[in-house]
Design a protein around this motif. Structure first.
Motif, short mmCIF file in Angstrom:
data_model
loop_
_atom_site.label_atom_id
_atom_site.label_comp_id
_atom_site.label_asym_id
_atom_site.label_seq_id
_atom_site.Cartn_x
_atom_site.Cartn_y
_atom_site.Cartn_z
N ASP A 1 61.87 41.53 33.94
CA ASP A 1 60.69 42.28 33.49
C ASP A 1 59.96 42.87 34.68
O ASP A 1 60.22 42.52 35.84
N GLU A 2 59.01 43.73 34.37
CA GLU A 2 58.17 44.29 35.43
C GLU A 2 57.25 43.19 35.97
O GLU A 2 56.66 42.44 35.23
N VAL A 3 57.16 43.13 37.28
CA VAL A 3 56.37 42.08 37.93
C VAL A 3 55.09 42.69 38.46
O VAL A 3 55.10 43.68 39.18
N GLU A 4 53.99 42.07 38.09
CA GLU A 4 52.68 42.49 38.61
C GLU A 4 52.15 41.37 39.48
O GLU A 4 52.11 40.21 39.07
N ALA A 5 51.79 41.71 40.69
CA ALA A 5 51.27 40.70 41.61
C ALA A 5 49.92 40.19 41.12
O ALA A 5 49.10 40.96 40.63
N PRO A 6 49.69 38.89 41.26
CA PRO A 6 48.39 38.32 40.83
C PRO A 6 47.30 38.61 41.86
O PRO A 6 46.86 37.73 42.58
N ILE A 7 46.89 39.88 41.94
CA ILE A 7 45.95 40.29 42.97
C ILE A 7 44.50 40.01 42.59
O ILE A 7 43.66 39.78 43.46
N TRP A 8 44.18 39.99 41.29
CA TRP A 8 42.78 39.82 40.88
C TRP A 8 42.18 38.48 41.29
O TRP A 8 41.01 38.43 41.68
N PRO A 9 42.94 37.38 41.24
CA PRO A 9 42.34 36.13 41.74
C PRO A 9 42.02 36.20 43.23
O PRO A 9 41.04 35.62 43.68
N LEU A 10 42.83 36.93 44.00
CA LEU A 10 42.54 37.07 45.43
C LEU A 10 41.28 37.90 45.65
O LEU A 10 40.47 37.58 46.52
N VAL A 11 41.13 38.95 44.87
CA VAL A 11 39.92 39.78 44.99
C VAL A 11 38.69 38.96 44.61
O VAL A 11 37.66 39.01 45.30
N ALA A 12 38.80 38.20 43.53
CA ALA A 12 37.68 37.37 43.10
C ALA A 12 37.37 36.28 44.13
O ALA A 12 36.21 35.95 44.38
N ALA A 13 38.41 35.72 44.76
CA ALA A 13 38.20 34.71 45.80
C ALA A 13 37.50 35.31 47.01
O ALA A 13 36.64 34.66 47.62
N ALA A 14 37.85 36.54 47.36
CA ALA A 14 37.17 37.21 48.48
C ALA A 14 35.70 37.44 48.14
O ALA A 14 34.81 37.22 48.99
N ALA A 15 35.42 37.86 46.91
CA ALA A 15 34.03 38.05 46.49
C ALA A 15 33.28 36.71 46.47
O ALA A 15 32.12 36.63 46.87
N LEU A 16 33.96 35.65 46.06
CA LEU A 16 33.36 34.33 46.05
C LEU A 16 33.05 33.86 47.46
O LEU A 16 31.99 33.30 47.73
N GLY A 17 33.98 34.12 48.38
CA GLY A 17 33.73 33.77 49.78
C GLY A 17 32.56 34.54 50.35
O GLY A 17 31.74 33.99 51.09
N ALA A 18 32.48 35.81 50.00
CA ALA A 18 31.35 36.62 50.46
C ALA A 18 30.05 36.11 49.85
O ALA A 18 29.02 36.05 50.53
N ALA A 19 30.09 35.71 48.59
CA ALA A 19 28.89 35.18 47.94
C ALA A 19 28.44 33.90 48.62
O ALA A 19 27.24 33.68 48.84
#
Length: 74
Positions: free
Chosen positions: A48-66
């Motif tokens: 199947d088409e594979v989509e990288a789980p990028i949104w948790p990384l983006v949210a973790a970066a925002a959490l780290g910034a917070a």
């Protein structure tokens, strides 16, 4: 003139609660990221088409910034 920054009385509990919330949210995002990697691996094996789980990384970066911003405020 040297002025030492001191937290207002009663703020220690709020800081503790906020830090535990940030820690818990970080753990949830880490588990979500691992789950996304497992799902992507399964999808790749099936062809199947594979989509990288990028949104948790983006949210973790925002959490780290917070967390950093919160520490600067306090």
């Amino acid at each position: 003139m040297n002025v030492d920054a001191a937290t207002p009385p009663g703020m220690e509990n709020l800081e503790l609660i906020i830090s535990w919330i940030l820690w818990g949210a970080g753990m949830v995002l880490f588990i979500y990221f691992i789950f996304g990697l497992v799902q992507a691996g399964r999808a790749r094996r099936r062809g199947d088409e594979v989509e990288a789980p990028i949104w948790p990384l983006v949210a973790a970066a925002a959490l780290g910034a917070a967390g950093t911003i919160w520490n600067m405020i306090v």
